[in-house]
Design an enzyme around this catalytic site. Structure first.
Site, PDB file in Angstrom:
ATOM      1  N   ARG A  30      52.881  27.499  18.469  1.00 43.47           N
ATOM      2  CA  ARG A  30      53.330  26.581  17.864  1.00 43.47           C
ATOM      3  C   ARG A  30      53.947  27.151  15.926  1.00 43.47           C
ATOM      4  O   ARG A  30      55.308  26.793  16.413  1.00 43.47           O
ATOM      5  CB  ARG A  30      51.603  25.733  16.232  1.00 43.47           C
ATOM      6  CG  ARG A  30      52.200  24.993  15.423  1.00 43.47           C
ATOM      7  CD  ARG A  30      52.815  25.141  14.425  1.00 43.47           C
ATOM      8  NE  ARG A  30      52.280  25.916  13.647  1.00 43.47           N
ATOM      9  CZ  ARG A  30      52.577  26.681  12.519  1.00 43.47           C
ATOM     10  NH1 ARG A  30      53.499  26.090  12.007  1.00 43.47           N
ATOM     11  NH2 ARG A  30      51.952  27.443  11.419  1.00 43.47           N
TER      12      ARG A  30
ATOM     13  N   CYS B  35      59.996  29.820  10.094  1.00 45.42           N
ATOM     14  CA  CYS B  35      59.719  28.362   9.285  1.00 45.42           C
ATOM     15  C   CYS B  35      60.663  27.443   9.833  1.00 45.42           C
ATOM     16  O   CYS B  35      61.721  28.434   8.499  1.00 45.42           O
ATOM     17  CB  CYS B  35      58.547  28.492   8.405  1.00 45.42           C
ATOM     18  SG  CYS B  35      58.424  26.888   7.180  1.00 45.42           S
TER      19      CYS B  35
HETATM   20  P1  HMG Z   1      57.645  12.274   5.012  1.00 41.72           P
HETATM   21  O1  HMG Z   1      59.013  11.424   5.161  1.00 41.72           O
HETATM   22  O2  HMG Z   1      57.278  12.288   3.437  1.00 41.72           O
HETATM   23  O3  HMG Z   1      57.072  10.854   5.544  1.00 41.72           O
HETATM   24  O4  HMG Z   1      57.474  13.471   5.805  1.00 41.72           O
HETATM   25  P2  HMG Z   1      56.400   9.098   5.074  1.00 41.72           P
HETATM   26  O5  HMG Z   1      55.363   9.415   5.651  1.00 41.72           O
HETATM   27  O6  HMG Z   1      57.158   9.050   3.679  1.00 41.72           O
HETATM   28  O7  HMG Z   1      57.242   8.497   6.507  1.00 41.72           O
HETATM   29  C1  HMG Z   1      58.604   9.104   6.935  1.00 41.72           C
HETATM   30  C2  HMG Z   1      58.627   8.594   8.646  1.00 41.72           C
HETATM   31  O8  HMG Z   1      58.208  10.061   9.230  1.00 41.72           O
HETATM   32  C3  HMG Z   1      58.578   7.786   9.432  1.00 41.72           C
HETATM   33  O9  HMG Z   1      59.107   6.868  10.276  1.00 41.72           O
HETATM   34  C4  HMG Z   1      56.615   8.414   9.403  1.00 41.72           C
HETATM   35  O10 HMG Z   1      56.554   7.178  10.780  1.00 41.72           O
HETATM   36  C5  HMG Z   1      57.258   9.309   9.871  1.00 41.72           C
HETATM   37  P3  HMG Z   1      60.026   6.491  10.481  1.00 41.72           P
HETATM   38  O11 HMG Z   1      59.233   4.432   9.941  1.00 41.72           O
HETATM   39  O12 HMG Z   1      60.984   6.644   9.700  1.00 41.72           O
HETATM   40  O13 HMG Z   1      60.445   6.357  11.633  1.00 41.72           O
HETATM   41  N1  HMG Z   1      56.413  10.280   9.957  1.00 41.72           N
HETATM   42  C6  HMG Z   1      55.371  10.997  11.394  1.00 41.72           C
HETATM   43  N2  HMG Z   1      55.682  11.301  11.767  1.00 41.72           N
HETATM   44  C7  HMG Z   1      55.041  11.475  12.899  1.00 41.72           C
HETATM   45  N3  HMG Z   1      54.358  12.337  12.667  1.00 41.72           N
HETATM   46  C8  HMG Z   1      53.563  12.042  11.496  1.00 41.72           C
HETATM   47  C9  HMG Z   1      54.893  11.671  10.294  1.00 41.72           C
HETATM   48  N4  HMG Z   1      54.615  10.978   9.122  1.00 41.72           N
HETATM   49  C10 HMG Z   1      55.068  10.420   8.814  1.00 41.72           C
HETATM   50  N5  HMG Z   1      52.754  13.249  11.339  1.00 41.72           N
HETATM   51  C11 HMG Z   1      56.156  14.918   6.593  1.00 41.72           C
HETATM   52  C12 HMG Z   1      56.404  13.617   5.526  1.00 41.72           C
HETATM   53  C13 HMG Z   1      54.901  15.843   6.074  1.00 41.72           C
HETATM   54  C14 HMG Z   1      55.702  14.146   8.128  1.00 41.72           C
HETATM   55  C15 HMG Z   1      57.021  15.619   6.803  1.00 41.72           C
HETATM   56  O14 HMG Z   1      57.064  15.914   5.947  1.00 41.72           O
HETATM   57  C16 HMG Z   1      57.026  16.322   7.997  1.00 41.72           C
HETATM   58  O15 HMG Z   1      56.724  16.231   9.463  1.00 41.72           O
HETATM   59  N6  HMG Z   1      57.272  18.450   8.209  1.00 41.72           N
HETATM   60  C17 HMG Z   1      56.717  18.630   8.456  1.00 41.72           C
HETATM   61  C18 HMG Z   1      56.039  20.240   8.230  1.00 41.72           C
HETATM   62  C19 HMG Z   1      56.554  21.190   8.635  1.00 41.72           C
HETATM   63  O16 HMG Z   1      55.949  20.949  10.292  1.00 41.72           O
HETATM   64  N7  HMG Z   1      56.752  22.372   8.619  1.00 41.72           N
HETATM   65  C20 HMG Z   1      56.271  23.444   9.739  1.00 41.72           C
HETATM   66  C21 HMG Z   1      55.338  24.347  10.107  1.00 41.72           C
HETATM   67  S1  HMG Z   1      54.479  24.199   8.342  1.00 41.72           S
HETATM   68  C22 HMG Z   1      54.457  26.518   8.588  1.00 41.72           C
HETATM   69  O17 HMG Z   1      55.145  26.859   9.422  1.00 41.72           O
HETATM   70  C23 HMG Z   1      53.741  27.288   7.819  1.00 41.72           C
HETATM   71  C24 HMG Z   1      52.747  27.443   8.414  1.00 41.72           C
HETATM   72  O18 HMG Z   1      52.951  29.004   9.142  1.00 41.72           O
HETATM   73  C25 HMG Z   1      52.050  28.956   7.025  1.00 41.72           C
HETATM   74  C26 HMG Z   1      53.214  30.039   6.540  1.00 41.72           C
HETATM   75  O19 HMG Z   1      53.687  30.509   7.766  1.00 41.72           O
HETATM   76  O20 HMG Z   1      53.399  29.330   5.545  1.00 41.72           O
HETATM   77  C27 HMG Z   1      51.572  26.707   8.705  1.00 41.72           C
HETATM   78 MG    MG Z   2      54.246  30.282   9.546  1.00 42.03          MG
END
Ligand code: HMG
Ligand code: MG
Length: 302
Positions: free
Chosen positions: A15, A240
């Protein structure tokens, strides 16, 4: 100084590692990577994330990857779910644990999940409740607990506040993440101590990216506090997409080598772990980022 005698590692390579890859990694390769990790003895694997495919295209095959796994008893498979939509999509895949992910940095929260820290907790609350009701475990990742790419140094008080909010909505355990790898041992200890105000030692883990080469030192500093759960990434994969320039997590091979060298048990077979690292590095067409794997592979060849 008494160190833990056993450490549990969650490999987040499939992931956290692969989410950042530009070239699309086929579902079958992701599945094969998970299979190799479990064969090496990993008991926890972070498999994928149910996030927007527009934001993170590499994770768009989340359900297919989960469906492709040949699950092994005693292994916990976790997935990221930022909101109810993601949780509902994940349910059919029957994860053992879901991960909600917040940040101790307001600006990072906005860039990563498009909402404020306070809004993120509001969004997580129903996800956590639904998961617990369905008998699924809940972990809370806390990003930027030492530094933020947008705000610089992060005070431990902010980590404590976030950990307290995570606890208040029912999150069972938290990851103290140094997302951009800027932390040094004492700063990391302060961030962990802040989380330990709300969660006990069995429920706080370290998640250290190795951008500045500090991750093993930070792991040792965490062990000195008694922390015995860590996340790491096979072959040091990753980064990320919302933390530009940050490299992958500390390589699982490097952590395992250090721990075994200290007489700390992990249940992991380093040789088989290296095979998993070689498998994915060869697919990606580049050398492993694990120093230990590089050294041992040279010996293997010789
Ligand atoms: P948003 O645009 O604010 O969401 O995104 P929304 O509710 O307004 O929806 C907008 C569109 O997104 C809609 O689609 C929804 O259906 C779709 P449209 O009508 O435009 O076609 N949508 C989704 N689709 C699939 N799965 C979902 C989902 N939710 C809404 N769950 C959201 C908010 C959180 C979804 C967006 O910002 C996002 O996906 N961000 C990605 C975040 C991510 O994956 N980041 C990397 C992981 S975190 C990380 O790596 C850190 C970690 O390792 C720890 C560290 O190291 O710090 C964990
Ligand atoms: Mg991380």
């Amino acid at each position: 100084m008494s160190l833990p005698s056993h450490v549990r590692l969650i490999d987040v390579g499939p992931r956290d590692g692969l989410q950042n890859e530009k070239q699309m990694v086929p579902t079958a390769v992701k599945v094969a990577l998970v299979q190799r990790l479990q064969a090496a003895g990993l008991k926890e694997i972070e498999v994928t994330s149910f996030v927007s495919p527009k934001w993170v295209p590499q994770m768009a095959d989340n359900a297919q990857v989960m469906a492709g796994l040949v699950r092994q008893a005693g292994v916990r498979y976790s997935v990221l779910t930022p909101n109810l939509q993601g949780f509902q999509a994940a349910l059919a895949s029957a994860p053992d644990e879901i991960v909600v992910f917040g940040a101790a940095s307001e600006a990072f929260s906005q860039k990563n999940i498009n909402c404020s820290m306070a809004q993120s907790i509001e969004r997580f609350a129903p996800v956590v409740a639904a998961a617990l009701a369905a008998g699924i475990g809940v972990r809370g990742a806390m990003s930027c607990t030492v530094g933020s790419p947008y705000e610089g140094e992060i005070a431990p008080e902010r980590v404590s506040t976030l950990a307290g909010l995570m606890k208040s909505i029912g999150v069972q355990r938290v990851d103290v993440a140094d997302t951009i790898g800027v932390g040094t041992p004492l700063k990391v200890q302060r961030a962990l101590d802040a989380a330990l105000k709300h969660f006990d030692l069995d429920h706080v883990s370290g998640h250290f990216h190795d951008t500045y080469g500090q991750a093993l030192a930070n792991t040792l500093a965490a062990l000195q506090l008694g922390v015995w759960n860590f996340q790491s990434s096979v072959a040091g994969l990753g980064g990320c997409p919302y933390a530009k320039g940050a490299t992958g997590n500390v390589a699982t091979e490097d952590v395992v080598y250090m721990l075994h060298g200290m007489g700390i048990d992990t249940g992991i077979d380093l040789d088989q772990l290296m095979d998993a690292g070689q498998f994915i590095s060869q697919f990606l067409g580049r050398d492993t980022a694990s120093r230990v794997a590089k050294a041992l592979l040279t010996q293997r060849c010789a």
